[in-house]
Design a protein around this motif. Structure first.
Motif, PDB file in Angstrom:
ATOM      1  N   GLN A  45     -19.962  -5.416  -4.245  1.00 60.25           N
ATOM      2  CA  GLN A  45     -20.373  -6.464  -4.428  1.00 60.25           C
ATOM      3  C   GLN A  45     -19.942  -6.650  -5.780  1.00 60.25           C
ATOM      4  O   GLN A  45     -19.572  -6.431  -6.592  1.00 60.25           O
ATOM      5  CB  GLN A  45     -21.507  -7.221  -3.680  1.00 60.25           C
ATOM      6  N   VAL A  46     -19.221  -8.174  -6.100  1.00 58.20           N
ATOM      7  CA  VAL A  46     -18.807  -8.140  -7.597  1.00 58.20           C
ATOM      8  C   VAL A  46     -19.620  -9.064  -8.126  1.00 58.20           C
ATOM      9  O   VAL A  46     -20.340  -9.686  -7.288  1.00 58.20           O
ATOM     10  CB  VAL A  46     -17.255  -8.863  -7.756  1.00 58.20           C
ATOM     11  N   GLN A  47     -20.367  -8.523  -8.993  1.00 56.42           N
ATOM     12  CA  GLN A  47     -21.692  -9.598  -9.746  1.00 56.42           C
ATOM     13  C   GLN A  47     -21.162  -9.604 -11.616  1.00 56.42           C
ATOM     14  O   GLN A  47     -20.654  -8.878 -11.528  1.00 56.42           O
ATOM     15  CB  GLN A  47     -23.119  -9.368  -9.681  1.00 56.42           C
ATOM     16  N   LEU A  48     -21.458 -10.561 -11.760  1.00 53.00           N
ATOM     17  CA  LEU A  48     -21.656 -11.219 -13.435  1.00 53.00           C
ATOM     18  C   LEU A  48     -22.732 -11.236 -13.639  1.00 53.00           C
ATOM     19  O   LEU A  48     -23.814 -12.566 -12.992  1.00 53.00           O
ATOM     20  CB  LEU A  48     -20.724 -12.624 -13.815  1.00 53.00           C
ATOM     21  N   VAL A  49     -23.564 -10.919 -14.404  1.00 52.07           N
ATOM     22  CA  VAL A  49     -25.332 -10.853 -15.072  1.00 52.07           C
ATOM     23  C   VAL A  49     -25.128 -11.456 -16.570  1.00 52.07           C
ATOM     24  O   VAL A  49     -24.484 -11.164 -17.042  1.00 52.07           O
ATOM     25  CB  VAL A  49     -25.463  -9.585 -14.990  1.00 52.07           C
ATOM     26  N   GLU A  50     -25.896 -12.897 -17.572  1.00 47.88           N
ATOM     27  CA  GLU A  50     -25.536 -12.880 -18.249  1.00 47.88           C
ATOM     28  C   GLU A  50     -27.163 -12.188 -19.052  1.00 47.88           C
ATOM     29  O   GLU A  50     -27.862 -12.360 -18.700  1.00 47.88           O
ATOM     30  CB  GLU A  50     -25.908 -14.186 -18.472  1.00 47.88           C
ATOM     31  N   SER A  51     -27.030 -12.615 -20.356  1.00 45.42           N
ATOM     32  CA  SER A  51     -27.865 -12.340 -20.754  1.00 45.42           C
ATOM     33  C   SER A  51     -28.053 -12.638 -22.768  1.00 45.42           C
ATOM     34  O   SER A  51     -26.796 -12.895 -23.013  1.00 45.42           O
ATOM     35  CB  SER A  51     -28.464 -10.356 -21.333  1.00 45.42           C
ATOM     36  N   GLY A  52     -29.230 -12.653 -23.273  1.00 41.50           N
ATOM     37  CA  GLY A  52     -28.575 -12.614 -24.956  1.00 41.50           C
ATOM     38  C   GLY A  52     -28.871 -14.355 -24.593  1.00 41.50           C
ATOM     39  O   GLY A  52     -29.612 -14.754 -25.641  1.00 41.50           O
ATOM     40  N   GLY A  53     -29.729 -15.711 -24.182  1.00 38.51           N
ATOM     41  CA  GLY A  53     -30.540 -16.496 -23.902  1.00 38.51           C
ATOM     42  C   GLY A  53     -31.371 -16.532 -24.867  1.00 38.51           C
ATOM     43  O   GLY A  53     -32.060 -15.139 -24.697  1.00 38.51           O
ATOM     44  N   GLY A  54     -32.091 -18.131 -25.150  1.00 41.58           N
ATOM     45  CA  GLY A  54     -33.731 -17.655 -25.207  1.00 41.58           C
ATOM     46  C   GLY A  54     -33.691 -18.889 -25.937  1.00 41.58           C
ATOM     47  O   GLY A  54     -32.775 -19.918 -26.016  1.00 41.58           O
ATOM     48  N   LEU A  55     -34.431 -19.137 -27.390  1.00 38.74           N
ATOM     49  CA  LEU A  55     -35.203 -19.848 -28.045  1.00 38.74           C
ATOM     50  C   LEU A  55     -33.862 -20.029 -29.810  1.00 38.74           C
ATOM     51  O   LEU A  55     -34.595 -18.370 -29.660  1.00 38.74           O
ATOM     52  CB  LEU A  55     -36.471 -20.275 -28.351  1.00 38.74           C
ATOM     53  N   ALA A  56     -33.252 -20.963 -30.156  1.00 42.70           N
ATOM     54  CA  ALA A  56     -33.347 -20.794 -31.654  1.00 42.70           C
ATOM     55  C   ALA A  56     -33.656 -22.074 -32.011  1.00 42.70           C
ATOM     56  O   ALA A  56     -34.375 -22.622 -31.563  1.00 42.70           O
ATOM     57  CB  ALA A  56     -31.808 -20.467 -31.368  1.00 42.70           C
ATOM     58  N   GLN A  57     -33.486 -21.926 -33.120  1.00 49.63           N
ATOM     59  CA  GLN A  57     -33.815 -23.430 -34.360  1.00 49.63           C
ATOM     60  C   GLN A  57     -32.127 -23.255 -34.936  1.00 49.63           C
ATOM     61  O   GLN A  57     -31.309 -23.252 -34.294  1.00 49.63           O
ATOM     62  CB  GLN A  57     -34.579 -22.914 -34.969  1.00 49.63           C
ATOM     63  N   ALA A  58     -32.608 -24.704 -34.925  1.00 52.52           N
ATOM     64  CA  ALA A  58     -31.304 -25.746 -34.787  1.00 52.52           C
ATOM     65  C   ALA A  58     -31.147 -25.338 -36.522  1.00 52.52           C
ATOM     66  O   ALA A  58     -30.817 -24.250 -37.810  1.00 52.52           O
ATOM     67  CB  ALA A  58     -31.652 -26.966 -35.993  1.00 52.52           C
ATOM     68  N   GLY A  59     -29.766 -24.610 -36.053  1.00 55.21           N
ATOM     69  CA  GLY A  59     -28.396 -24.464 -37.338  1.00 55.21           C
ATOM     70  C   GLY A  59     -28.536 -22.315 -37.309  1.00 55.21           C
ATOM     71  O   GLY A  59     -27.868 -21.400 -37.486  1.00 55.21           O
ATOM     72  N   GLY A  60     -28.803 -21.999 -36.084  1.00 55.10           N
ATOM     73  CA  GLY A  60     -29.431 -20.716 -36.155  1.00 55.10           C
ATOM     74  C   GLY A  60     -28.373 -19.975 -35.178  1.00 55.10           C
ATOM     75  O   GLY A  60     -27.386 -21.257 -35.087  1.00 55.10           O
ATOM     76  N   SER A  61     -27.884 -19.076 -34.750  1.00 57.28           N
ATOM     77  CA  SER A  61     -27.451 -17.843 -33.670  1.00 57.28           C
ATOM     78  C   SER A  61     -27.747 -17.611 -33.002  1.00 57.28           C
ATOM     79  O   SER A  61     -29.225 -17.034 -32.456  1.00 57.28           O
ATOM     80  CB  SER A  61     -26.527 -17.385 -34.766  1.00 57.28           C
ATOM     81  N   LEU A  62     -27.119 -17.273 -31.311  1.00 56.87           N
ATOM     82  CA  LEU A  62     -27.726 -16.502 -30.371  1.00 56.87           C
ATOM     83  C   LEU A  62     -25.570 -15.643 -29.379  1.00 56.87           C
ATOM     84  O   LEU A  62     -25.190 -16.912 -30.099  1.00 56.87           O
ATOM     85  CB  LEU A  62     -28.126 -17.132 -29.365  1.00 56.87           C
ATOM     86  N   ARG A  63     -26.021 -15.317 -29.301  1.00 57.34           N
ATOM     87  CA  ARG A  63     -25.131 -14.014 -29.033  1.00 57.34           C
ATOM     88  C   ARG A  63     -25.049 -14.351 -27.559  1.00 57.34           C
ATOM     89  O   ARG A  63     -26.050 -13.224 -27.298  1.00 57.34           O
ATOM     90  CB  ARG A  63     -24.634 -12.771 -29.548  1.00 57.34           C
ATOM     91  N   LEU A  64     -24.432 -14.468 -26.128  1.00 60.89           N
ATOM     92  CA  LEU A  64     -24.639 -14.355 -24.981  1.00 60.89           C
ATOM     93  C   LEU A  64     -23.822 -13.291 -24.666  1.00 60.89           C
ATOM     94  O   LEU A  64     -22.347 -12.961 -24.685  1.00 60.89           O
ATOM     95  CB  LEU A  64     -24.208 -15.417 -24.368  1.00 60.89           C
ATOM     96  N   SER A  65     -23.696 -12.681 -23.322  1.00 63.37           N
ATOM     97  CA  SER A  65     -23.205 -11.915 -23.265  1.00 63.37           C
ATOM     98  C   SER A  65     -23.309 -11.757 -21.345  1.00 63.37           C
ATOM     99  O   SER A  65     -24.420 -11.997 -20.994  1.00 63.37           O
ATOM    100  CB  SER A  65     -23.824 -10.056 -23.138  1.00 63.37           C
ATOM    101  N   CYS A  66     -21.925 -11.233 -20.960  1.00 64.57           N
ATOM    102  CA  CYS A  66     -21.924 -11.342 -19.220  1.00 64.57           C
ATOM    103  C   CYS A  66     -21.249 -10.054 -18.931  1.00 64.57           C
ATOM    104  O   CYS A  66     -19.969  -9.779 -19.126  1.00 64.57           O
ATOM    105  CB  CYS A  66     -21.374 -12.674 -19.471  1.00 64.57           C
TER     106      CYS A  66
END
Length: 119
Positions: free
Chosen positions: A1-22
Motif C-alpha cells: 500500500q502506497v502512503q504519503l506522510v507529511e510532517s513539519g507543521g506547527g505554530l509559527a509567528q508572522a514573518g517566520g519559517s517552517l519546512r514541511l516534508s512528505c
C-alpha cells in the motif's frame, strides 16, 4: 500500500519559517509530479506548489517568492515556507497524482499537517 506522510507543521509567528516534508512509501516504481495543497478553514482546497519529476516548479501567486518546493531522489518532497503570514494558516496536504505501481497508476493524498501562523 502506497502512503504519503507529511510532517513539519506547527505554530509559527508572522514573518517566520517552517519546512514541511512528505515521504512516500510502499511498492513504488516511479513518482511523477508531486504537489502541495492547502485548505484554510471555510475555504476550498487550493494548489500551493507543484514539482515535476524533472524538477520544474509552479507556484500559486499568493506564495511566489516566499515558498519553495523541492524533492530528493528518495521519494520525498519538501515545502520551505518563509515570510509566513496569518493567511497561510491551513492544513497542508501532500499529493502525488501519478504514482506508478505494480497495480497501475494511482493518485495518493496524505492526511495533512496543520500550519498555524500567529500575528
Amino acid at each position: 500500500q502506497v502512503q504519503l506522510v507529511e510532517s513539519g507543521g506547527g505554530l509559527a509567528q508572522a514573518g517566520g519559517s517552517l519546512r514541511l516534508s512528505c515521504v512516500a512509501s510502499g511498492s513504488i516504481f516511479r513518482i511523477n509530479g508531486m504537489n502541495w495543497y492547502r485548505q484554510a478553514p471555510g475555504k476550498e482546497r487550493e494548489l500551493v506548489a507543484a514539482i515535476t519529476s524533472g524538477g520544474s516548479t509552479n507556484y500559486a501567486d499568493s506564495v511566489k517568492g516566499r515558498f519553495t518546493i523541492s524533492r530528493d531522489a528518495k521519494n520525498t518532497v519538501y515545502l520551505q515556507m518563509n515570510s509566513l503570514n496569518p493567511e497561510d494558516t491551513a492544513v497542508y496536504y501532500c499529493n502525488a497524482p501519478s504514482i506508478v505501481t505494480m497495480r497501475g497508476v494511482i493518485n495518493v493524498w496524505g492526511k495533512g499537517t496543520l500550519v498555524t501562523v500567529s500575528s
